[in-house]
Design a protein around this motif. Sequence first.
Motif, mmCIF file in Angstrom:
data_model
loop_
_atom_site.group_PDB
_atom_site.id
_atom_site.type_symbol
_atom_site.label_atom_id
_atom_site.label_comp_id
_atom_site.label_asym_id
_atom_site.label_seq_id
_atom_site.Cartn_x
_atom_site.Cartn_y
_atom_site.Cartn_z
ATOM 1 N N HIS A 1 0.837 -1.202 0.000
ATOM 2 C CA HIS A 1 0.000 0.000 0.000
ATOM 3 C C HIS A 1 0.878 1.260 0.000
ATOM 4 C CE1 HIS A 1 -3.402 2.591 0.832
ATOM 5 N NE2 HIS A 1 -2.767 3.079 1.879
ATOM 6 N N ILE A 2 1.895 1.280 0.841
ATOM 7 C CA ILE A 2 2.809 2.421 0.901
ATOM 8 C C ILE A 2 3.517 2.607 -0.452
ATOM 9 C CG2 ILE A 2 4.938 3.296 1.988
ATOM 10 C CD1 ILE A 2 2.422 3.561 3.715
ATOM 11 N N LEU B 1 5.515 5.404 -4.146
ATOM 12 C CA LEU B 1 6.507 5.032 -5.151
ATOM 13 C C LEU B 1 5.913 4.962 -6.558
ATOM 14 C CD1 LEU B 1 9.477 4.333 -5.418
ATOM 15 C CD2 LEU B 1 8.902 1.955 -4.950
ATOM 16 N N LYS B 2 4.689 4.501 -6.665
ATOM 17 C CA LYS B 2 4.066 4.361 -7.985
ATOM 18 C C LYS B 2 4.035 5.683 -8.763
ATOM 19 C CE LYS B 2 -0.069 2.499 -10.197
ATOM 20 N NZ LYS B 2 -1.370 1.871 -9.943
ATOM 21 N N GLY C 1 7.798 6.393 -9.789
ATOM 22 C CA GLY C 1 8.492 5.313 -10.494
ATOM 23 C C GLY C 1 9.719 4.779 -9.780
ATOM 24 N N ARG C 2 10.553 5.673 -9.309
ATOM 25 C CA ARG C 2 11.738 5.246 -8.559
ATOM 26 C C ARG C 2 12.210 6.386 -7.672
ATOM 27 N NH1 ARG C 2 16.195 3.967 -13.001
ATOM 28 N NH2 ARG C 2 14.902 2.138 -12.880
ATOM 29 N N MET C 3 12.901 6.022 -6.606
ATOM 30 C CA MET C 3 13.454 7.035 -5.706
ATOM 31 C C MET C 3 14.667 6.473 -4.982
ATOM 32 S SD MET C 3 10.933 7.086 -2.328
ATOM 33 C CE MET C 3 9.518 7.703 -3.152
ATOM 34 N N ASP C 4 15.575 7.369 -4.647
ATOM 35 C CA ASP C 4 16.725 6.981 -3.830
ATOM 36 C C ASP C 4 16.250 6.830 -2.399
ATOM 37 O OD1 ASP C 4 18.690 6.883 -5.749
ATOM 38 O OD2 ASP C 4 19.147 9.017 -5.585
ATOM 39 N N GLU D 1 18.263 2.187 -4.171
ATOM 40 C CA GLU D 1 17.223 2.850 -4.939
ATOM 41 C C GLU D 1 16.018 1.921 -5.021
ATOM 42 O OE1 GLU D 1 17.884 5.048 -8.854
ATOM 43 O OE2 GLU D 1 16.991 3.137 -9.491
ATOM 44 N N LEU D 2 14.820 2.464 -4.826
ATOM 45 C CA LEU D 2 13.594 1.680 -4.932
ATOM 46 C C LEU D 2 12.921 1.994 -6.257
ATOM 47 C CD1 LEU D 2 12.135 2.147 -1.334
ATOM 48 C CD2 LEU D 2 13.497 0.256 -2.206
#
Length: 113
Positions: free
Chosen positions: A22-23, A28-29, A32-35, A42-43
Amino acid sequence: MQHIIYVLTCLVLIGADQFTKHIANIHLKPVGRMDFIPGFLELSYTLNRGAAFGILQGWRWAFLIITAVTMAVLVVFYIRLPRMKQKPHVMALSRIAVAIISAGAIGNAIERA
């Protein structure tokens, strides 16, 4: 008492699995991506509608049936554990392992359903 711990472990792990998904959907969705830890971790948001590496996409019902069979096997294994005459620590670890595998299977089934 052991059965209560098994059920509680499964419920806590399923809850944690659903909470983290859920988070990821909320935070994130959209990006798309983040450090997460810059320069180290990186996620990335990725969907997998199939099995490992995306194989068998669209086989949702087959995965749900496989999950049901897997859960039946795990329940039988869990019930038979006391008859295996193992050392207490081995039985405890086996119960924890069955709880973790069960939670993972149920968490995946929730996503597929």
